[in-house]
Design an enzyme around this catalytic site. Structure first.
Site, PDB file in Angstrom:
ATOM      1  N   GLY A 236       0.849  -1.184   0.000  1.00  0.00           N
ATOM      2  CA  GLY A 236       0.000   0.000   0.000  1.00  0.00           C
ATOM      3  C   GLY A 236       0.877   1.223   0.000  1.00  0.00           C
ATOM      4  O   GLY A 236       2.113   1.107   0.022  1.00  0.00           O
ATOM      5  N   HIS A 237       0.270   2.407  -0.018  1.00  0.00           N
ATOM      6  CA  HIS A 237       1.055   3.634  -0.084  1.00  0.00           C
ATOM      7  C   HIS A 237       1.190   4.323   1.273  1.00  0.00           C
ATOM      8  O   HIS A 237       1.471   5.503   1.352  1.00  0.00           O
ATOM      9  CB  HIS A 237       0.471   4.600  -1.124  1.00  0.00           C
ATOM     10  CG  HIS A 237       0.561   4.087  -2.531  1.00  0.00           C
ATOM     11  ND1 HIS A 237       0.179   4.821  -3.622  1.00  0.00           N
ATOM     12  CD2 HIS A 237       0.997   2.902  -3.020  1.00  0.00           C
ATOM     13  CE1 HIS A 237       0.377   4.099  -4.722  1.00  0.00           C
ATOM     14  NE2 HIS A 237       0.870   2.934  -4.377  1.00  0.00           N
TER      15      HIS A 237
END
Ligand code: NAG
Ligand code: NAG
Ligand code: NAG
Ligand code: NAG
Ligand code: NAG
Ligand code: NAG
Length: 392
Positions: A236-237
């Site tokens: 994920g970021h």
């Protein structure tokens, strides 16, 4: 009446109210778990009765696979409402049915509890190829679960998989608690933020397990008092505040964010604050954030303030952000970075960051070597500093 009689009477009436939860089962309203009947109408009929019921009621989706088109559950309702999802809800896969911005929406109610161990399957693979925001021409795709104008409510033990757009979107909600939600989508699925929060206050996320293609949690404009704890992110970021400062008309501030006891593994960012460089509206700020007790494992940008956030060149990168970032503590952050620049504090030339603290940082880069970089930042560092702090 003396108290010896009154007390049992009082207890008796309390028990009656607790046991008096009225149950509304979707199967009684014609819902079918056959993977093909669109259950939106049956669910809505069931919801209307459950919402109108005076007192506590429980809407129940039993185990099974329920195909479901877009649906909006509206309030206000009479009293406390439970929404129990035990089965798997599956979203449409025909493009003709999904170019809208929502799948399941709850609107305008207080005292809602969503739980039950069930799954929202957004069937995102059917829609991701249509996400062409990079070219600037994107049609809306549905957010799996929208919560709009909801107060004093809980979302417990629900799983969201393969959303077409964000998994959860929280807008204008107050005192909302997420606990033990599980979120999953492939690392390369576009725009599949786990939980996006904007215009809200008093939101807690505890024990979330998030693997997705965009931000694990994104804290957008207009938020105050967001607490995230015991949460896992990766892929994920990362957990991001922002992006903020894009609006031309309204001031976009965020204050009071705490991220504690969280783990990031193989994510693009760890903790991030991002603002657009060419904001037109003046006066926005991001302040009073605490990041404490965070474990990073193979994270590309573990600690990152980015006031030059400008994806797909949708802005003037020469601009200078007007969002003022201040009173941010990064404390007890350990682990490994996959790039040398483990700590990047890249602030605005016109509105420098101030009162930024780095305390007890131990991040190693590739080959054990890491560095930190600061531009336009004022602050202090304390305790262990690996890499050596760029603050003085
Ligand atoms: C519905 O689809 C799921 C997953 O493809 C399958 O496991 C299940 O048996 C199907 N149920 C029915 C009633 O067709
Ligand atoms: C929800 O809470 C907010 C902030 O406390 C309040 O302004 C708003 O009126 C509440 N909404 C409802 C429907 O009670
Ligand atoms: C800072 O944020 C915390 C929540 O993380 C809140 O409890 C506290 O009141 C805030 N302090 C100020 C001065 O706004
Ligand atoms: C974070 O972990 C510490 C140490 O285990 C614990 O004392 C603290 O209560 C935790 N905080 C939260 C918000 O979970
Ligand atoms: C910070 O932003 C500037 C643009 O203003 C950019 O040139 C520079 O490379 C950035 N520094 C870091 C460390 O990312
Ligand atoms: C810092 O991290 C390195 C590598 O992970 C580890 O060997 C070392 O013991 C850590 N130091 C402290 C004081 O935690």
């Amino acid at each position: 009446m003396n108290s010896r009689i009154l007390l049992p009477l009082l207890l008796f009436s309390l028990v009656c109210i607790t046991n008096g939860t009225k149950v509304f089962n979707v199967l009684r309203y014609g819902a079918r778990s056959d993977n093909k009947t669109d259950n939106a109408k049956a669910f809505l009929r069931c919801w209307i009765d459950s919402c109108r019921w005076r007192g506590k009621s429980r809407f129940v989706i039993p185990r099974g696979w329920f195909y479901l088109g877009a649906v909006v559950f509206r309030g206000p309702c009479n009293g406390h409402k439970e929404f129990v999802i035990k089965g798997v809800l599956r979203a449409p896969i025909k493009p003709g049915l999904f170019f809208i911005d929502h799948w399941i929406t709850f609107q305008n109610m207080n005292n809602l509890r969503i739980y039950g161990g069930g799954t929202l399957d957004g069937q995102g693979a059917s829609a991701w190829p249509y996400n062409n925001c990079k070219t600037g021409s994107c049609k809306p795709l549905p957010v799996s679960l929208r919560l709009d104008f909801i107060n004093d409510s809980y979302i417990h033990n629900i799983k969201s998989i393969n959303s077409k757009n964000f998994h959860f979107n929280v807008f204008s909600c107050y005192r909302l608690a997420f606990r033990r939600v599980t979120i999953s989508a492939p690392h390369d699925s576009p725009n599949t933020d786990g939980i996006h929060i904007s215009g809200s206050g008093g939101i807690t996320v505890d024990a979330a397990d998030i693997a997705t293609g965009d931000d694990c949690i994104s804290i957008g404009p207009g938020n105050r008092g967001i607490h995230i704890s015991n949460t896992f992110c990766g892929p994920g970021h990362g957990i991001s505040v922002g992006s903020i400062g894009k609006s031309e008309t309204t001031e976009e501030s965020v204050s009071g964010v705490a991220v504690v006891n969280c783990t990031f593994r193989g994510s693009l960012n760890g903790v991030q604050i991002k603002t657009w460089p060419d904001s037109k509206a003046a006066g926005g700020s991001a302040s009073n954030f605490t990041y404490d007790n965070i474990w990073m494992e193979d994270v590309e940008n573990p600690i990152f303030i980015n006031q030059q956030y400008c994806p797909f060149n949708l802005c003037n990168p020469q601009g200078s952000s007007k969002i003022e970032i201040s009173h941010i503590i990064f404390r007890n952050i350990w682990g490994s970075s996959t790039t040398r620049d483990a700590v990047k504090l890249n602030c605005s030339k016109s509105h420098p960051c101030h009162d930024i603290a780095l305390e007890n940082i131990n991040l190693t880069g590739p080959g054990g070597v890491a560095s930190s970089s600061c531009s336009n930042v004022h602050g202090r560092s304390r305790g262990r500093q690996t890499p050596p702090s760029c603050l003085h």
